[in-house]
Design a protein around this motif. Sequence first.
Motif, PDB file in Angstrom:
ATOM      1  N   TRP A  74      40.642  37.899  42.178  1.00  0.00           N
ATOM      2  CA  TRP A  74      41.730  38.359  41.340  1.00  0.00           C
ATOM      3  C   TRP A  74      41.786  39.878  41.409  1.00  0.00           C
ATOM      4  N   PHE A  75      43.021  40.396  41.495  1.00  0.00           N
ATOM      5  CA  PHE A  75      43.283  41.818  41.479  1.00  0.00           C
ATOM      6  C   PHE A  75      44.283  42.086  40.360  1.00  0.00           C
ATOM      7  N   THR A  81      46.122  45.491  30.375  1.00  0.00           N
ATOM      8  CA  THR A  81      47.532  45.245  30.670  1.00  0.00           C
ATOM      9  C   THR A  81      47.843  45.584  32.116  1.00  0.00           C
ATOM     10  N   ALA A  82      48.386  44.615  32.846  1.00  0.00           N
ATOM     11  CA  ALA A  82      48.663  44.799  34.274  1.00  0.00           C
ATOM     12  C   ALA A  82      49.339  43.541  34.809  1.00  0.00           C
ATOM     13  N   VAL A  83      49.812  43.635  36.038  1.00  0.00           N
ATOM     14  CA  VAL A  83      50.201  42.443  36.787  1.00  0.00           C
ATOM     15  C   VAL A  83      48.957  41.954  37.520  1.00  0.00           C
ATOM     16  N   GLY A 104      51.989  37.119  41.487  1.00  0.00           N
ATOM     17  CA  GLY A 104      51.671  38.015  40.383  1.00  0.00           C
ATOM     18  C   GLY A 104      52.142  37.463  39.053  1.00  0.00           C
ATOM     19  N   THR A 105      51.373  37.743  38.016  1.00  0.00           N
ATOM     20  CA  THR A 105      51.746  37.326  36.666  1.00  0.00           C
ATOM     21  C   THR A 105      51.415  38.453  35.697  1.00  0.00           C
ATOM     22  N   GLN A 106      52.334  38.740  34.791  1.00  0.00           N
ATOM     23  CA  GLN A 106      52.176  39.864  33.873  1.00  0.00           C
ATOM     24  C   GLN A 106      51.274  39.477  32.710  1.00  0.00           C
TER      25      GLN A 106
END
Length: 119
Positions: free
Chosen positions: A35-36, A90-92, A112-114
């Motif tokens: 995961w990134f 907090t990130a994508v 990607g998921t917010q």
Amino acid sequence: LQLRESGGGLVQPGGSLRLSCAASGSTMDEYATGWFRQAPGKEREAVAGVSSGGRTTNYADSVKGRFTTSRDNAKNTMYLQMNSLNPEDTAVYYCNAAAACWYGICNYWGQGTQVTVSS
């Protein structure tokens, strides 16, 4: 290999979320997976990863003790359990699978998921 993520959203500080990443087209266990995340104005950073075969797991220092990554080979799905979330998380978030290929390392990415941590 195609990857599809789900599970992002808005959560309050201290809360938890679980991200899922379903693979299709190939067997996930043949790949190193991870995961990134990428926050606004920042570079994409590695968060957690599992070696091919699932023997080794690594975490970024910023998430150690709070995040857990796992794989369910029967479902061909990997997960990122995120606990004690804070606004800096907090990130994508993107799932990734990587394997050696004829020209080097082949990388596959989810859409990607917010994830937003805010009160």
